[in-house]
Motif scaffolding. Sequence first.
Motif, PDB file in Angstrom:
ATOM      1  N   ALA A  20       0.830  -1.201   0.000  1.00 28.87           N
ATOM      2  CA  ALA A  20       0.000   0.000   0.000  1.00 28.87           C
ATOM      3  C   ALA A  20       0.866   1.253   0.000  1.00 28.87           C
ATOM      4  O   ALA A  20       1.905   1.307   0.668  1.00 28.87           O
ATOM      5  N   PRO A  21       0.457   2.286  -0.741  1.00 30.00           N
ATOM      6  CA  PRO A  21       1.161   3.570  -0.652  1.00 30.00           C
ATOM      7  C   PRO A  21       1.088   4.123   0.769  1.00 30.00           C
ATOM      8  O   PRO A  21       0.096   3.939   1.467  1.00 30.00           O
ATOM      9  N   LEU A  22       2.146   4.777   1.203  1.00 28.61           N
ATOM     10  CA  LEU A  22       2.144   5.362   2.531  1.00 28.61           C
ATOM     11  C   LEU A  22       1.307   6.637   2.555  1.00 28.61           C
ATOM     12  O   LEU A  22       1.231   7.354   1.543  1.00 28.61           O
ATOM     13  N   PRO A  23       0.694   6.950   3.677  1.00 30.23           N
ATOM     14  CA  PRO A  23      -0.084   8.193   3.764  1.00 30.23           C
ATOM     15  C   PRO A  23       0.836   9.402   3.858  1.00 30.23           C
ATOM     16  O   PRO A  23       2.072   9.286   3.817  1.00 30.23           O
ATOM     17  N   ARG A  24       0.247  10.561   4.036  1.00 32.42           N
ATOM     18  CA  ARG A  24       1.018  11.806   4.117  1.00 32.42           C
ATOM     19  C   ARG A  24       1.640  11.912   5.515  1.00 32.42           C
ATOM     20  O   ARG A  24       1.012  12.398   6.456  1.00 32.42           O
ATOM     21  N   ILE A  25       2.876  11.420   5.651  1.00 35.80           N
ATOM     22  CA  ILE A  25       3.546  11.394   6.940  1.00 35.80           C
ATOM     23  C   ILE A  25       4.939  12.005   6.819  1.00 35.80           C
ATOM     24  O   ILE A  25       5.419  12.284   5.723  1.00 35.80           O
ATOM     25  N   THR A  26       5.571  12.187   7.983  1.00 41.75           N
ATOM     26  CA  THR A  26       6.979  12.590   8.023  1.00 41.75           C
ATOM     27  C   THR A  26       7.807  11.409   8.496  1.00 41.75           C
ATOM     28  O   THR A  26       7.373  10.628   9.349  1.00 41.75           O
ATOM     29  N   LEU A  27       8.999  11.270   7.930  1.00 39.25           N
ATOM     30  CA  LEU A  27       9.877  10.153   8.259  1.00 39.25           C
ATOM     31  C   LEU A  27      11.309  10.647   8.298  1.00 39.25           C
ATOM     32  O   LEU A  27      11.723  11.431   7.439  1.00 39.25           O
ATOM     33  N   GLN A  28      12.051  10.203   9.304  1.00 34.35           N
ATOM     34  CA  GLN A  28      13.463  10.558   9.392  1.00 34.35           C
ATOM     35  C   GLN A  28      14.259   9.290   9.662  1.00 34.35           C
ATOM     36  O   GLN A  28      13.927   8.506  10.559  1.00 34.35           O
ATOM     37  N   ALA A  29      15.293   9.065   8.849  1.00 36.34           N
ATOM     38  CA  ALA A  29      16.124   7.871   8.975  1.00 36.34           C
ATOM     39  C   ALA A  29      17.529   8.261   9.408  1.00 36.34           C
ATOM     40  O   ALA A  29      18.095   9.250   8.919  1.00 36.34           O
ATOM     41  N   PHE A  30      18.090   7.461  10.323  1.00 36.94           N
ATOM     42  CA  PHE A  30      19.450   7.679  10.810  1.00 36.94           C
ATOM     43  C   PHE A  30      20.234   6.397  10.524  1.00 36.94           C
ATOM     44  O   PHE A  30      20.050   5.380  11.187  1.00 36.94           O
ATOM     45  N   CYS A  31      21.111   6.473   9.518  1.00 35.89           N
ATOM     46  CA  CYS A  31      21.827   5.279   9.056  1.00 35.89           C
ATOM     47  C   CYS A  31      23.274   5.297   9.555  1.00 35.89           C
ATOM     48  O   CYS A  31      23.814   6.346   9.924  1.00 35.89           O
ATOM     49  N   GLU A  32      23.883   4.100   9.527  1.00 33.55           N
ATOM     50  CA  GLU A  32      25.294   3.987   9.908  1.00 33.55           C
ATOM     51  C   GLU A  32      26.155   3.475   8.767  1.00 33.55           C
ATOM     52  O   GLU A  32      27.370   3.675   8.781  1.00 33.55           O
ATOM     53  N   THR A  33      25.555   2.783   7.789  1.00 33.90           N
ATOM     54  CA  THR A  33      26.342   2.226   6.682  1.00 33.90           C
ATOM     55  C   THR A  33      25.835   2.768   5.352  1.00 33.90           C
ATOM     56  O   THR A  33      24.637   3.038   5.200  1.00 33.90           O
ATOM     57  N   PRO A  34      26.726   2.915   4.375  1.00 35.82           N
ATOM     58  CA  PRO A  34      26.292   3.394   3.053  1.00 35.82           C
ATOM     59  C   PRO A  34      25.264   2.481   2.399  1.00 35.82           C
ATOM     60  O   PRO A  34      24.383   2.960   1.685  1.00 35.82           O
ATOM     61  N   ALA A  35      25.354   1.178   2.623  1.00 33.23           N
ATOM     62  CA  ALA A  35      24.430   0.238   1.975  1.00 33.23           C
ATOM     63  C   ALA A  35      22.999   0.464   2.449  1.00 33.23           C
ATOM     64  O   ALA A  35      22.063   0.518   1.634  1.00 33.23           O
ATOM     65  N   VAL A  36      22.801   0.598   3.752  1.00 35.46           N
ATOM     66  CA  VAL A  36      21.442   0.837   4.266  1.00 35.46           C
ATOM     67  C   VAL A  36      20.960   2.225   3.860  1.00 35.46           C
ATOM     68  O   VAL A  36      19.781   2.415   3.527  1.00 35.46           O
ATOM     69  N   ALA A  37      21.853   3.201   3.845  1.00 34.51           N
ATOM     70  CA  ALA A  37      21.465   4.549   3.403  1.00 34.51           C
ATOM     71  C   ALA A  37      21.002   4.523   1.948  1.00 34.51           C
ATOM     72  O   ALA A  37      20.029   5.185   1.578  1.00 34.51           O
ATOM     73  N   ALA A  38      21.683   3.738   1.109  1.00 36.71           N
ATOM     74  CA  ALA A  38      21.288   3.635  -0.302  1.00 36.71           C
ATOM     75  C   ALA A  38      19.935   2.959  -0.435  1.00 36.71           C
ATOM     76  O   ALA A  38      19.097   3.374  -1.255  1.00 36.71           O
ATOM     77  N   THR A  39      19.690   1.915   0.356  1.00 37.36           N
ATOM     78  CA  THR A  39      18.378   1.255   0.329  1.00 37.36           C
ATOM     79  C   THR A  39      17.289   2.212   0.777  1.00 37.36           C
ATOM     80  O   THR A  39      16.196   2.241   0.206  1.00 37.36           O
ATOM     81  N   MET A  40      17.587   2.994   1.794  1.00 38.83           N
ATOM     82  CA  MET A  40      16.619   3.975   2.279  1.00 38.83           C
ATOM     83  C   MET A  40      16.335   5.026   1.204  1.00 38.83           C
ATOM     84  O   MET A  40      15.178   5.424   1.001  1.00 38.83           O
ATOM     85  N   GLN A  41      17.354   5.471   0.508  1.00 40.53           N
ATOM     86  CA  GLN A  41      17.162   6.442  -0.582  1.00 40.53           C
ATOM     87  C   GLN A  41      16.284   5.856  -1.676  1.00 40.53           C
ATOM     88  O   GLN A  41      15.402   6.532  -2.210  1.00 40.53           O
ATOM     89  N   ALA A  42      16.522   4.592  -2.023  1.00 41.64           N
ATOM     90  CA  ALA A  42      15.713   3.948  -3.054  1.00 41.64           C
ATOM     91  C   ALA A  42      14.261   3.829  -2.615  1.00 41.64           C
ATOM     92  O   ALA A  42      13.336   4.005  -3.419  1.00 41.64           O
ATOM     93  N   ALA A  43      14.029   3.534  -1.349  1.00 35.91           N
ATOM     94  CA  ALA A  43      12.656   3.424  -0.852  1.00 35.91           C
ATOM     95  C   ALA A  43      11.951   4.777  -0.884  1.00 35.91           C
ATOM     96  O   ALA A  43      10.789   4.881  -1.287  1.00 35.91           O
ATOM     97  N   VAL A  44      12.653   5.808  -0.495  1.00 34.87           N
ATOM     98  CA  VAL A  44      12.064   7.154  -0.482  1.00 34.87           C
ATOM     99  C   VAL A  44      11.699   7.600  -1.892  1.00 34.87           C
ATOM    100  O   VAL A  44      10.715   8.318  -2.103  1.00 34.87           O
ATOM    101  N   ALA A  45      12.466   7.165  -2.889  1.00 34.01           N
ATOM    102  CA  ALA A  45      12.208   7.555  -4.282  1.00 34.01           C
ATOM    103  C   ALA A  45      11.089   6.743  -4.916  1.00 34.01           C
ATOM    104  O   ALA A  45      10.634   7.080  -6.018  1.00 34.01           O
ATOM    105  N   ASP A  46      10.611   5.692  -4.253  1.00 34.63           N
ATOM    106  CA  ASP A  46       9.577   4.838  -4.825  1.00 34.63           C
ATOM    107  C   ASP A  46       8.239   5.562  -4.883  1.00 34.63           C
ATOM    108  O   ASP A  46       7.933   6.432  -4.062  1.00 34.63           O
ATOM    109  N   ARG A  47       7.400   5.164  -5.848  1.00 33.54           N
ATOM    110  CA  ARG A  47       6.098   5.809  -6.056  1.00 33.54           C
ATOM    111  C   ARG A  47       5.194   5.697  -4.841  1.00 33.54           C
ATOM    112  O   ARG A  47       4.325   6.550  -4.624  1.00 33.54           O
ATOM    113  N   ARG A  48       5.372   4.655  -4.038  1.00 39.27           N
ATOM    114  CA  ARG A  48       4.494   4.464  -2.884  1.00 39.27           C
ATOM    115  C   ARG A  48       4.767   5.460  -1.767  1.00 39.27           C
ATOM    116  O   ARG A  48       4.001   5.550  -0.814  1.00 39.27           O
ATOM    117  N   MET A  49       5.868   6.193  -1.870  1.00 38.25           N
ATOM    118  CA  MET A  49       6.208   7.183  -0.843  1.00 38.25           C
ATOM    119  C   MET A  49       6.129   8.605  -1.372  1.00 38.25           C
ATOM    120  O   MET A  49       6.753   9.522  -0.832  1.00 38.25           O
TER     121      MET A  49
END
Length: 421
Positions: A20-49
């Motif tokens: 399901a697409p996410l509703p109109r919310i705020t989200l903040q991510a705190f990463c420690e590794t480049p790999a997880v940060a890249a996955t988080m960036q890809a998720a944020v760029a997805d149409r569902r967000m």
Amino acid sequence: MQPATSETPSVEAAGDAIIAPLPRITLQAFCETPAVAATMQAAVADRRMDKTHARIQMGGAAAAVEAFRTAPTPNVIVLETMSDAATLVGHLDALSESCDPGTKVVVIGHVNDVQLYRELLRRGVSEYLIAPLETLDLLRTLSELYVAPEARHLGRVIAVVGAKGGVGASTIAHNMSWAIARNLDASTVIVDLDIAWGTAGLNFNQDPPQGIAEAVFAPERLDSNMLDRLLSRCSDNLALLAAPAVLDRTIDLDEDALEQLLELLRASVPCIVLDVPHQWSSWVKRTLIGADEIVVVAEPELASLRNAKNIVDLSRATRPNDAVARLVLNKVGVPKRPEISAGEFSKALGIDVLCTIPFDAQLFGTAANNGQMIAEVQAGSKASEAFTQVASALTGRGEAKRGRRSLFEPLVAKLKRRKAS
């Protein structure tokens, strides 16, 4: 922090699971590794967000504690941790002192520790994920934070669009919807988005007094009860949201004009087929990109090839976590017309042709003039079999046995009761 529930509701539709697409919310991510940060960036760029306001930074749980000592917390906090269990728990305890009510916390760790998982749940963490993780896994987890327990099924949206005008995209959409509803026994709503020129009412021999115009031009009034009144029943499992096909106003819709309508339909029926007009505007583009499946209908000629390639390339670029657009070749075998073969089409677009539908002027003309589907005119025809094939591929369902009732048909069931009264 809200405590995690012991049972996470599943989000499914016919075929593969729907996120399901996410509703109109705020989200903040705190990463420690480049790999997880890249996955988080890809998720944020997805149409569902698309509606989510997200920020990603490095620093992990320690950075989150510092960030929210004096600042309000967002709706969702995502924490990656490389720390040991005791340090992580200490950070979470410190974070809980400044967390606003309703804030959800997702922790991404690097150890598979059941005891740690249970300890995090006791402290109100919504979910614990183990890195490395895929983009869709992260999206699914974030989505399920906002799926109501009663919403165990989420409708699949299939957008059907023509590579150019006159290729028969509406005919494909209508007959495919009929096949999904009748042969696959899935409750289906077809939505005619061609408000000025739509033909769904004609093809189903329906002339409802209301339809999609009332939904998109008065969104402040739209709710499930109003939507129920706007739908017209075509068969046991198939309902129609028809276009008025009048020219009393121009169709200059906002980009998000269909957002509320599609959310209501997703929550009510397993399958929604959108008959998308051949035009290019902000709302058409958003509708295509936001669909779970895109079906491009083309004829085997050069203009269709060029335009279909543009749509397929767009789907690849804007929907990296979704299946690429599907291709249906229609009107194949017109006498004396030079045609591009299905193999050449497939090679040029880089995708397989989902189905080819033979040209049959008499069969299709008879169906159109009678307001019938192809299966009603000639059930055993190659075209009828092709529509069932397309329906099965898009929904992941095999052909249902006759006499079974759909497992989930709330809107259509309401229509039945209303007709009977």
